[in-house]
Design a protein around this motif. Sequence first.
Motif, short mmCIF file in Angstrom:
data_model
loop_
_atom_site.label_atom_id
_atom_site.label_comp_id
_atom_site.label_asym_id
_atom_site.label_seq_id
_atom_site.Cartn_x
_atom_site.Cartn_y
_atom_site.Cartn_z
N SER A 60 0.83 -1.22 0.00
CA SER A 60 0.00 0.00 0.00
C SER A 60 0.86 1.26 0.00
O SER A 60 0.61 2.21 0.74
N LEU A 61 1.86 1.28 -0.85
CA LEU A 61 2.74 2.44 -0.98
C LEU A 61 2.15 3.42 -1.99
O LEU A 61 1.58 3.01 -3.00
N ASP A 62 2.30 4.69 -1.73
CA ASP A 62 1.77 5.73 -2.62
C ASP A 62 2.84 6.11 -3.65
O ASP A 62 3.36 7.23 -3.66
N LEU A 63 3.21 5.14 -4.48
CA LEU A 63 4.26 5.32 -5.47
C LEU A 63 3.75 4.89 -6.84
O LEU A 63 2.84 4.07 -6.94
N VAL A 64 4.35 5.44 -7.88
CA VAL A 64 4.06 5.01 -9.25
C VAL A 64 5.37 4.60 -9.91
O VAL A 64 6.44 5.10 -9.56
N PRO A 91 6.60 9.36 -5.87
CA PRO A 91 5.28 9.45 -5.23
C PRO A 91 4.20 9.83 -6.26
O PRO A 91 4.47 10.57 -7.21
N SER A 92 3.00 9.35 -6.04
CA SER A 92 1.88 9.61 -6.96
C SER A 92 1.65 11.10 -7.16
O SER A 92 1.43 11.56 -8.29
N GLN A 93 1.71 11.88 -6.09
CA GLN A 93 1.46 13.32 -6.19
C GLN A 93 2.52 14.00 -7.04
O GLN A 93 2.22 14.94 -7.78
N GLN A 94 3.74 13.57 -6.93
CA GLN A 94 4.81 14.15 -7.74
C GLN A 94 4.54 13.91 -9.22
O GLN A 94 4.71 14.81 -10.05
N TRP A 95 4.10 12.70 -9.56
CA TRP A 95 3.79 12.38 -10.95
C TRP A 95 2.60 13.20 -11.44
O TRP A 95 2.64 13.76 -12.53
N THR A 102 5.39 19.69 -20.98
CA THR A 102 5.54 19.39 -22.41
C THR A 102 6.19 18.03 -22.61
O THR A 102 5.82 17.28 -23.50
N LYS A 103 7.19 17.73 -21.79
CA LYS A 103 7.87 16.44 -21.83
C LYS A 103 7.85 15.83 -20.43
O LYS A 103 7.85 16.54 -19.44
N ALA A 104 7.87 14.50 -20.38
CA ALA A 104 7.90 13.81 -19.09
C ALA A 104 9.35 13.79 -18.60
O ALA A 104 10.11 12.86 -18.88
N ILE A 105 9.73 14.86 -17.90
CA ILE A 105 11.09 14.99 -17.38
C ILE A 105 11.01 15.51 -15.95
O ILE A 105 10.34 16.52 -15.68
N PHE A 106 11.68 14.81 -15.04
CA PHE A 106 11.80 15.29 -13.67
C PHE A 106 12.81 16.44 -13.69
O PHE A 106 13.98 16.23 -14.00
N LEU A 107 12.33 17.63 -13.38
CA LEU A 107 13.19 18.79 -13.44
C LEU A 107 14.12 18.86 -12.24
O LEU A 107 13.89 18.22 -11.21
N MET A 108 15.15 19.68 -12.39
CA MET A 108 16.14 19.88 -11.33
C MET A 108 15.42 20.21 -10.02
O MET A 108 14.42 20.92 -10.01
N ASP A 109 15.92 19.68 -8.93
CA ASP A 109 15.36 19.85 -7.59
C ASP A 109 14.01 19.14 -7.39
O ASP A 109 13.31 19.40 -6.43
N ASN A 110 13.65 18.25 -8.32
CA ASN A 110 12.43 17.47 -8.19
C ASN A 110 12.66 16.06 -8.78
O ASN A 110 11.93 15.62 -9.65
N PRO A 111 13.71 15.37 -8.30
CA PRO A 111 14.06 14.08 -8.91
C PRO A 111 13.09 12.97 -8.53
O PRO A 111 12.38 13.08 -7.53
N PRO A 112 13.08 11.88 -9.31
CA PRO A 112 12.32 10.71 -8.88
C PRO A 112 12.99 10.12 -7.64
O PRO A 112 14.14 10.44 -7.33
N THR A 113 12.28 9.26 -6.95
CA THR A 113 12.81 8.64 -5.73
C THR A 113 13.80 7.54 -6.05
O THR A 113 14.75 7.30 -5.31
N LEU A 114 13.59 6.85 -7.17
CA LEU A 114 14.46 5.76 -7.56
C LEU A 114 14.57 5.73 -9.08
O LEU A 114 13.56 5.93 -9.77
N ALA A 115 15.77 5.49 -9.60
CA ALA A 115 15.99 5.31 -11.03
C ALA A 115 16.67 3.96 -11.23
O ALA A 115 17.53 3.57 -10.43
N VAL A 116 16.27 3.25 -12.28
CA VAL A 116 16.84 1.95 -12.61
C VAL A 116 17.39 2.03 -14.03
O VAL A 116 16.68 2.46 -14.95
N GLN A 117 18.64 1.61 -14.19
CA GLN A 117 19.26 1.57 -15.50
C GLN A 117 19.69 0.14 -15.80
O GLN A 117 20.44 -0.46 -15.03
#
Length: 193
Positions: A60-64, A91-95, A102-117
């Motif tokens: 029940s995490l509030d993540l996407v 977090p859902s609210q951040q998304w 215009t583009k789906a980009i996490f802007l500076m000072d608003n990064p995603p919580t986790l990135a996978v490469q």
Amino acid sequence: MITTLTKSIRFAEYLLLPYDGQRTELVDGKIIKMTEASPLHIDIIDFLIDLIKAHITEQSLDLVVRTGVGVEIPRAVGPNNARDPDIVICPSQQWKAMRDFTKAIFLMDNPPTLAVQVVSPGNQTVDTVDKRQEYALARVPEYWIVNPIDGYVLVLVLDGDDYREVGEYREQELLESKLLSGLTVTVDRILDP
């Protein structure tokens, strides 16, 4: 293989470009067209997305979980970069707050919580060294490097300005995530889904 377009642009110009269906990154003012992923690369991404979504629901995490989303990389010299990790979690609210971009980009000072490469053949240094440094600059709290070429998953957490290794996991070892605590999966299951 990566194709680089020759015209140099600023990050703000990159944001305003219309979406053309191409997966791109902005590196040193140049737009880089990413090549198509291999079937194994796609299988690993799909497996991780399904696994993480199930864990988020179960806990029940509030993540996407999303793919095809960029991260702005701040730079001291030259235009900011934009990298496109294979998977991001936020977090859902951040998304929701990004829906009108215009583009789906996490802007500076608003990064995603986790990135996978997921590491690509011929692109190992970019995926394991360059992006590791860049996601630290972007202040992404947790970063996973999934390396099917060398057979490991490296989990990193931001500690000050750099990443600290939580662990490099191989074969039957269970991956340990700070964000997704309680997630149970062996590395061999990730690397050969």
